[in-house]
Design an enzyme around this catalytic site. Sequence first.
Site, PDB file in Angstrom:
ATOM      1  N   SER A  50      -0.597  -9.345  -2.059  1.00 46.10           N
ATOM      2  CA  SER A  50       0.436 -10.264  -2.548  1.00 46.10           C
ATOM      3  C   SER A  50      -0.219 -11.452  -3.262  1.00 46.10           C
ATOM      4  O   SER A  50      -1.450 -11.591  -3.262  1.00 46.10           O
ATOM      5  CB  SER A  50       1.243 -10.796  -1.364  1.00 46.10           C
ATOM      6  OG  SER A  50       0.399 -11.639  -0.585  1.00 46.10           O
ATOM      7  N   ASP A  82       1.160  -6.613  -5.492  1.00 48.99           N
ATOM      8  CA  ASP A  82       2.520  -6.854  -5.008  1.00 48.99           C
ATOM      9  C   ASP A  82       3.091  -8.107  -5.705  1.00 48.99           C
ATOM     10  O   ASP A  82       2.437  -9.160  -5.718  1.00 48.99           O
ATOM     11  CB  ASP A  82       2.432  -7.072  -3.490  1.00 48.99           C
ATOM     12  CG  ASP A  82       3.772  -7.081  -2.798  1.00 48.99           C
ATOM     13  OD1 ASP A  82       4.719  -6.462  -3.312  1.00 48.99           O
ATOM     14  OD2 ASP A  82       3.869  -7.703  -1.718  1.00 48.99           O
ATOM     15  N   HIS A  83       4.266  -7.992  -6.285  1.00 46.74           N
ATOM     16  CA  HIS A  83       4.941  -9.120  -6.952  1.00 46.74           C
ATOM     17  C   HIS A  83       4.045  -9.826  -7.981  1.00 46.74           C
ATOM     18  O   HIS A  83       3.886 -11.060  -7.922  1.00 46.74           O
ATOM     19  CB  HIS A  83       5.471 -10.138  -5.931  1.00 46.74           C
ATOM     20  CG  HIS A  83       6.545  -9.577  -5.055  1.00 46.74           C
ATOM     21  ND1 HIS A  83       7.845  -9.432  -5.484  1.00 46.74           N
ATOM     22  CD2 HIS A  83       6.517  -9.102  -3.787  1.00 46.74           C
ATOM     23  CE1 HIS A  83       8.571  -8.891  -4.503  1.00 46.74           C
ATOM     24  NE2 HIS A  83       7.784  -8.672  -3.471  1.00 46.74           N
ATOM     25  N   GLU A 134      10.982  -4.884 -10.782  1.00 45.21           N
ATOM     26  CA  GLU A 134      12.066  -5.233  -9.843  1.00 45.21           C
ATOM     27  C   GLU A 134      13.304  -5.622 -10.626  1.00 45.21           C
ATOM     28  O   GLU A 134      13.241  -6.358 -11.607  1.00 45.21           O
ATOM     29  CB  GLU A 134      11.617  -6.395  -8.948  1.00 45.21           C
ATOM     30  CG  GLU A 134      12.704  -6.841  -7.962  1.00 45.21           C
ATOM     31  CD  GLU A 134      12.216  -7.927  -6.998  1.00 45.21           C
ATOM     32  OE1 GLU A 134      11.038  -7.901  -6.596  1.00 45.21           O
ATOM     33  OE2 GLU A 134      13.038  -8.811  -6.657  1.00 45.21           O
ATOM     34  N   HIS A 180      12.731 -10.732   2.196  1.00 43.83           N
ATOM     35  CA  HIS A 180      11.385 -10.905   2.745  1.00 43.83           C
ATOM     36  C   HIS A 180      11.396 -11.826   3.967  1.00 43.83           C
ATOM     37  O   HIS A 180      12.230 -12.712   4.074  1.00 43.83           O
ATOM     38  CB  HIS A 180      10.472 -11.521   1.683  1.00 43.83           C
ATOM     39  CG  HIS A 180      10.238 -10.630   0.502  1.00 43.83           C
ATOM     40  ND1 HIS A 180      10.816 -10.851  -0.714  1.00 43.83           N
ATOM     41  CD2 HIS A 180       9.497  -9.509   0.376  1.00 43.83           C
ATOM     42  CE1 HIS A 180      10.427  -9.904  -1.558  1.00 43.83           C
ATOM     43  NE2 HIS A 180       9.633  -9.075  -0.925  1.00 43.83           N
ATOM     44  N   GLY A 181      10.467 -11.613   4.851  1.00 43.19           N
ATOM     45  CA  GLY A 181      10.308 -12.505   6.000  1.00 43.19           C
ATOM     46  C   GLY A 181      11.144 -12.061   7.191  1.00 43.19           C
ATOM     47  O   GLY A 181      11.672 -10.944   7.212  1.00 43.19           O
ATOM     48  N   GLY A 209      10.965  -6.093   1.740  1.00 39.83           N
ATOM     49  CA  GLY A 209      11.563  -6.788   2.881  1.00 39.83           C
ATOM     50  C   GLY A 209      11.954  -5.828   3.994  1.00 39.83           C
ATOM     51  O   GLY A 209      12.995  -5.992   4.635  1.00 39.83           O
ATOM     52  N   ASN A 230       7.839  -1.302   1.783  1.00 43.36           N
ATOM     53  CA  ASN A 230       6.893  -2.428   1.890  1.00 43.36           C
ATOM     54  C   ASN A 230       6.999  -3.117   3.248  1.00 43.36           C
ATOM     55  O   ASN A 230       8.099  -3.513   3.661  1.00 43.36           O
ATOM     56  CB  ASN A 230       7.214  -3.480   0.830  1.00 43.36           C
ATOM     57  CG  ASN A 230       6.824  -3.051  -0.568  1.00 43.36           C
ATOM     58  OD1 ASN A 230       6.473  -1.891  -0.795  1.00 43.36           O
ATOM     59  ND2 ASN A 230       6.876  -3.971  -1.502  1.00 43.36           N
ATOM     60  N   THR A 233       5.705  -8.646   7.044  1.00 44.89           N
ATOM     61  CA  THR A 233       6.013  -9.506   8.194  1.00 44.89           C
ATOM     62  C   THR A 233       5.687  -8.843   9.537  1.00 44.89           C
ATOM     63  O   THR A 233       5.127  -9.493  10.429  1.00 44.89           O
ATOM     64  CB  THR A 233       7.501  -9.915   8.132  1.00 44.89           C
ATOM     65  OG1 THR A 233       7.680 -10.635   6.905  1.00 44.89           O
ATOM     66  CG2 THR A 233       7.899 -10.789   9.289  1.00 44.89           C
TER      67      THR A 233
HETATM   68  O1  G3H Z   1       6.399 -10.058  -0.831  1.00 40.84           O
HETATM   69  C1  G3H Z   1       5.835 -11.007  -0.354  1.00 40.84           C
HETATM   70  C2  G3H Z   1       4.929 -10.869   0.821  1.00 40.84           C
HETATM   71  O2  G3H Z   1       5.595 -10.367   1.941  1.00 40.84           O
HETATM   72  C3  G3H Z   1       4.314 -12.160   1.261  1.00 40.84           C
HETATM   73  O3  G3H Z   1       3.798 -12.861   0.283  1.00 40.84           O
HETATM   74  O4  G3H Z   1       1.456 -13.171   1.097  1.00 40.84           O
HETATM   75  O5  G3H Z   1       2.378 -14.367  -0.905  1.00 40.84           O
HETATM   76  O6  G3H Z   1       3.102 -15.002   1.423  1.00 40.84           O
HETATM   77  P1  G3H Z   1       2.627 -13.940   0.498  1.00 40.84           P
HETATM   78  P1  13P Z   2       8.421  -8.014   4.659  1.00 41.68           P
HETATM   79  O1  13P Z   2       7.465  -9.146   4.836  1.00 41.68           O
HETATM   80  O2  13P Z   2       9.810  -8.421   4.929  1.00 41.68           O
HETATM   81  O3  13P Z   2       7.966  -6.801   5.382  1.00 41.68           O
HETATM   82  O4  13P Z   2       8.404  -7.640   3.088  1.00 41.68           O
HETATM   83  C1  13P Z   2       7.229  -7.144   2.516  1.00 41.68           C
HETATM   84  C2  13P Z   2       7.382  -6.977   1.050  1.00 41.68           C
HETATM   85  O5  13P Z   2       8.435  -6.677   0.533  1.00 41.68           O
HETATM   86  C3  13P Z   2       6.171  -7.146   0.243  1.00 41.68           C
HETATM   87  O6  13P Z   2       6.435  -7.008  -1.113  1.00 41.68           O
HETATM   88 ZN    ZN Z   3       8.294  -7.750  -1.730  1.00 41.37          ZN
END
Ligand code: G3H
Ligand code: 13P
Ligand code: ZN
Length: 284
Positions: A50, A82-83, A134, A180-181, A209, A230, A233
């Site tokens: 990420s 990711d993203h 997305e 997410h989260g 998420g 994915n 969390t």
């Molecule tokens: O999709 C986002 C991830 O779950 C978390 O992102 O590692 O940038 O906090 P992060």
């Molecule tokens: P979660 O943290 O909710 O599992 O989501 C992960 C995610 O979508 C990473 O792109």
């Molecule tokens: Zn995501």
Amino acid sequence: MPVVSTSELLQKANAGGYAVGAFNCNNMETIQAIIAAAEAECAPVIIQASQGAIKYAGLDYIAGLAKIAASKSKIPFALHLDHGTSFEQCIQCILAGFTSVMIDGSKLPLAENINLTNRVLRAAKAVGISVEAELGKIGGTEDDIVVNEREAFFTDPLEAKEFVQSTGVDFLAVAIGTAHGRYKGIPQLNFDLLKNIKALINIPIVLHGSSGVPDIAIREAISLGVSKVNIDTNIREAFAEAAKKVIHNKPEEIDLRKLLGPARDATIDLIREKIRLFGSSGKA
Ligand code: G3H
Ligand code: 13P
Ligand code: ZN
């Protein structure tokens, strides 16, 4: 076993009615845990990084760790951004050895999201890399959005069709009720919407998420065409809980290996459970 094409893993999953777990990594322990779990289950997996992971560990460290994992791993795995936030970041990841990138243009108007995705696709395709985009807004549970407002951000099936036709993107992340989260309540997924989207696009669908979504809903989503799930969390929870337990039981412990080792073991167990839930056990 070298890193393999993400597209190939997902095409197989799409045809086989199971999903490949895409697990977020942040350090050596999480990468080792993902590979150990995949080997134990003989399952294909995707390791993904990420924005936060890249900031924390550095792109070169993540790519370096993945390269070492690939030289030792007995199972095929893919390495995914990711993203992704920009064309430039996608190119940096491709050069670093990633097998796929996500370009997240979901906050842009449709035409701009299409343009950005096409720009990334042109470069990625030239070197055999697949691309996730997305459509709709997935968001985080912390975003103070009430349910009916959230629905306004769900993926529109006709837009999804137009998006896929105008880009030829390899896989698409959709907004159908996940976030997410950590969830405050039980997430309600819109399966009719997922069905409608899948009927109009014939490419693997990605569920973001996914931590905290009930197992029964994950199974249903996979049966309706989700091929990449994915998980981040739940990994954080398993890892942190195990490390906290050591600190609680032995506050004087200062050996990092005794804090991080049990965290890595707990992560392996969690990922093995997810692999079985996604139906990808034995598919490597
Ligand atoms: O999709 C986002 C991830 O779950 C978390 O992102 O590692 O940038 O906090 P992060
Ligand atoms: P979660 O943290 O909710 O599992 O989501 C992960 C995610 O979508 C990473 O792109
Ligand atoms: Zn995501």
